[in-house]
Motif scaffolding. Structure first.
Motif, mmCIF file in Angstrom:
data_model
loop_
_atom_site.group_PDB
_atom_site.id
_atom_site.type_symbol
_atom_site.label_atom_id
_atom_site.label_comp_id
_atom_site.label_asym_id
_atom_site.label_seq_id
_atom_site.Cartn_x
_atom_site.Cartn_y
_atom_site.Cartn_z
ATOM 1 N N GLU A 147 67.029 63.934 43.979
ATOM 2 C CA GLU A 147 66.775 63.870 42.534
ATOM 3 C C GLU A 147 65.302 63.582 42.284
ATOM 4 O OE1 GLU A 147 69.040 64.375 40.158
ATOM 5 O OE2 GLU A 147 70.706 64.607 41.534
ATOM 6 N N PRO A 148 64.681 64.085 41.252
ATOM 7 C CA PRO A 148 65.255 64.834 40.160
ATOM 8 C C PRO A 148 65.544 66.293 40.513
ATOM 9 C CG PRO A 148 62.927 64.527 39.762
ATOM 10 C CD PRO A 148 63.273 63.779 41.017
ATOM 11 N N ALA A 149 64.950 66.816 41.565
ATOM 12 C CA ALA A 149 65.238 68.165 42.050
ATOM 13 C C ALA A 149 65.193 68.119 43.578
ATOM 14 C CB ALA A 149 64.213 69.157 41.516
ATOM 15 N N TYR A 150 65.988 68.960 44.202
ATOM 16 C CA TYR A 150 66.015 68.964 45.660
ATOM 17 C C TYR A 150 64.661 69.406 46.208
ATOM 18 C CZ TYR A 150 67.073 69.942 50.482
ATOM 19 O OH TYR A 150 67.039 69.940 51.840
ATOM 20 N N SER A 151 64.156 68.646 47.165
ATOM 21 C CA SER A 151 62.922 69.032 47.856
ATOM 22 C C SER A 151 62.949 68.432 49.248
ATOM 23 C CB SER A 151 61.680 68.577 47.091
ATOM 24 O OG SER A 151 61.653 67.172 46.992
ATOM 25 N N LYS A 152 62.095 68.948 50.088
ATOM 26 C CA LYS A 152 62.029 68.488 51.471
ATOM 27 C C LYS A 152 60.560 68.324 51.853
ATOM 28 C CE LYS A 152 64.419 69.321 55.751
ATOM 29 N NZ LYS A 152 65.378 70.165 56.451
ATOM 30 N N ILE A 153 60.279 67.253 52.579
ATOM 31 C CA ILE A 153 58.934 66.995 53.099
ATOM 32 C C ILE A 153 59.077 66.822 54.601
ATOM 33 C CG2 ILE A 153 56.964 65.413 53.124
ATOM 34 C CD1 ILE A 153 57.698 64.635 50.226
ATOM 35 N N ILE A 154 58.261 67.552 55.359
ATOM 36 C CA ILE A 154 58.268 67.472 56.820
ATOM 37 C C ILE A 154 56.886 67.010 57.269
ATOM 38 C CG2 ILE A 154 58.587 68.725 58.997
ATOM 39 C CD1 ILE A 154 61.094 68.780 57.304
ATOM 40 N N VAL A 155 56.856 65.983 58.124
ATOM 41 C CA VAL A 155 55.602 65.477 58.691
ATOM 42 C C VAL A 155 55.711 65.654 60.200
ATOM 43 C CG1 VAL A 155 54.022 63.528 58.870
ATOM 44 C CG2 VAL A 155 55.493 63.756 56.853
ATOM 45 N N SER A 192 54.361 69.427 55.409
ATOM 46 C CA SER A 192 54.844 70.569 54.646
ATOM 47 C C SER A 192 55.577 70.019 53.436
ATOM 48 C CB SER A 192 55.778 71.412 55.509
ATOM 49 O OG SER A 192 56.314 72.470 54.756
ATOM 50 N N ALA A 193 55.024 70.292 52.245
ATOM 51 C CA ALA A 193 55.606 69.794 51.001
ATOM 52 C C ALA A 193 55.094 70.632 49.838
ATOM 53 C CB ALA A 193 55.223 68.331 50.779
ATOM 54 N N GLN A 194 55.924 70.782 48.839
ATOM 55 C CA GLN A 194 55.514 71.475 47.614
ATOM 56 C C GLN A 194 54.975 72.875 47.901
ATOM 57 O OE1 GLN A 194 52.721 68.683 45.952
ATOM 58 N NE2 GLN A 194 54.337 67.284 45.300
ATOM 59 N N SER A 195 55.616 73.570 48.833
ATOM 60 C CA SER A 195 55.222 74.933 49.238
ATOM 61 C C SER A 195 53.792 74.985 49.765
ATOM 62 C CB SER A 195 55.381 75.918 48.075
ATOM 63 O OG SER A 195 56.705 75.934 47.630
ATOM 64 N N PRO A 234 44.089 59.129 53.462
ATOM 65 C CA PRO A 234 44.729 58.914 54.762
ATOM 66 C C PRO A 234 46.200 59.321 54.689
ATOM 67 C CG PRO A 234 44.006 56.825 53.804
ATOM 68 C CD PRO A 234 43.655 57.909 52.834
ATOM 69 N N LEU A 235 46.809 59.493 55.839
ATOM 70 C CA LEU A 235 48.177 59.973 55.954
ATOM 71 C C LEU A 235 49.158 59.209 55.068
ATOM 72 C CD1 LEU A 235 50.371 61.696 57.337
ATOM 73 C CD2 LEU A 235 50.312 60.082 59.243
ATOM 74 N N ASP A 236 49.147 57.885 55.126
ATOM 75 C CA ASP A 236 50.122 57.108 54.356
ATOM 76 C C ASP A 236 49.920 57.252 52.852
ATOM 77 O OD1 ASP A 236 47.727 55.608 54.577
ATOM 78 O OD2 ASP A 236 48.790 53.709 54.396
ATOM 79 N N VAL A 237 48.671 57.340 52.413
ATOM 80 C CA VAL A 237 48.381 57.480 50.977
ATOM 81 C C VAL A 237 48.819 58.862 50.485
ATOM 82 C CG1 VAL A 237 46.538 57.554 49.241
ATOM 83 C CG2 VAL A 237 46.513 55.790 51.033
ATOM 84 N N LEU A 238 48.486 59.909 51.250
ATOM 85 C CA LEU A 238 48.880 61.264 50.871
ATOM 86 C C LEU A 238 50.397 61.388 50.829
ATOM 87 C CD1 LEU A 238 48.345 64.243 50.247
ATOM 88 C CD2 LEU A 238 48.127 64.633 52.719
ATOM 89 N N LEU A 239 51.080 60.898 51.849
ATOM 90 C CA LEU A 239 52.531 60.997 51.870
ATOM 91 C C LEU A 239 53.146 60.197 50.724
ATOM 92 C CD1 LEU A 239 54.985 62.192 53.239
ATOM 93 C CD2 LEU A 239 55.023 60.195 54.757
ATOM 94 N N GLY A 240 52.627 59.021 50.432
ATOM 95 C CA GLY A 240 53.115 58.231 49.305
ATOM 96 C C GLY A 240 52.943 58.959 47.982
ATOM 97 N N ARG A 241 51.823 59.650 47.832
ATOM 98 C CA ARG A 241 51.582 60.436 46.608
ATOM 99 C C ARG A 241 52.579 61.587 46.510
ATOM 100 N NH1 ARG A 241 48.655 65.058 45.514
ATOM 101 N NH2 ARG A 241 47.407 64.992 47.423
ATOM 102 N N LEU A 242 52.779 62.305 47.613
ATOM 103 C CA LEU A 242 53.691 63.448 47.600
ATOM 104 C C LEU A 242 55.128 63.018 47.330
ATOM 105 C CD1 LEU A 242 52.228 65.422 50.641
ATOM 106 C CD2 LEU A 242 51.971 65.994 48.207
ATOM 107 N N GLU A 296 55.412 62.113 43.646
ATOM 108 C CA GLU A 296 55.447 63.307 42.806
ATOM 109 C C GLU A 296 56.822 63.963 42.848
ATOM 110 O OE1 GLU A 296 52.195 65.771 44.133
ATOM 111 O OE2 GLU A 296 50.687 64.417 43.284
ATOM 112 N N GLU A 297 57.411 64.048 44.033
ATOM 113 C CA GLU A 297 58.734 64.673 44.164
ATOM 114 C C GLU A 297 59.816 63.845 43.460
ATOM 115 O OE1 GLU A 297 59.414 67.740 45.352
ATOM 116 O OE2 GLU A 297 57.260 67.952 45.616
ATOM 117 N N LEU A 298 59.658 62.527 43.436
ATOM 118 C CA LEU A 298 60.625 61.657 42.762
ATOM 119 C C LEU A 298 60.351 61.541 41.265
ATOM 120 C CD1 LEU A 298 60.880 58.789 45.403
ATOM 121 C CD2 LEU A 298 62.655 60.454 44.820
ATOM 122 N N GLY A 299 59.237 62.103 40.800
ATOM 123 C CA GLY A 299 58.881 62.000 39.394
ATOM 124 C C GLY A 299 58.300 60.633 39.045
ATOM 125 N N LEU A 300 57.727 59.982 40.038
ATOM 126 C CA LEU A 300 57.118 58.659 39.867
ATOM 127 C C LEU A 300 55.619 58.771 40.136
ATOM 128 C CD1 LEU A 300 59.676 56.711 42.070
ATOM 129 C CD2 LEU A 300 59.719 56.909 39.571
#
Length: 111
Positions: free
Chosen positions: A46-54, A66-69, A91-99, A102-106
């Motif tokens: 939620e809110p929409a199905y998405s997948k993130i691969i690190v 791999s995220a957000q196409s 850095p990796l943790d900041v970028l992943l936290g942002r992504l 965004e996917e959670l709508g937060l």
């Protein structure tokens, strides 16, 4: 350039630390987290199905997200002791936290 052995050690450590930091995200949100064979996968319902691969890419000596196409390719930055996305300086943790945020709508999530 970082050696293959240094890359393996650094990427394994980075991904293991990220995996440990995912507990609160899995508990607080509908996110399924799988860490297997050195690859971290997140499935967000939620809110929409998405997948993130690190995942590590040993031939390029980068960590790829791999995220957000999009494919985000992070290089080792010895001065920051982290893998960094050169386009934004994150850095990796900041970028992943942002992504994830965004996917959670937060807003960005601190990992």
């Amino acid at each position: 350039m970082i050696t293959e052995a240094e890359f393996t050690q650094s990427s394994d450590t980075a991904l293991e630390e990220l995996n440990r930091s995912m507990d609160s995200i899995a508990d607080d949100h509908e996110v399924e987290i799988l860490y297997q064979s050195g690859v971290l996968s997140l499935e967000i319902e939620e809110p929409a199905y998405s997948k993130i691969i690190v995942s590590p890419n040993s031939s390029a000596r980068q960590i790829w997200i791999s995220a957000q196409s999009t494919s985000f390719k992070l290089d080792w930055a010895p001065d920051q002791d982290s893998f960094v996305f050169s386009e934004t300086g994150e850095p990796l943790d900041v970028l992943l936290g942002r992504l994830i945020g965004e996917e959670l709508g937060l807003g960005p999530i601190h990992l």
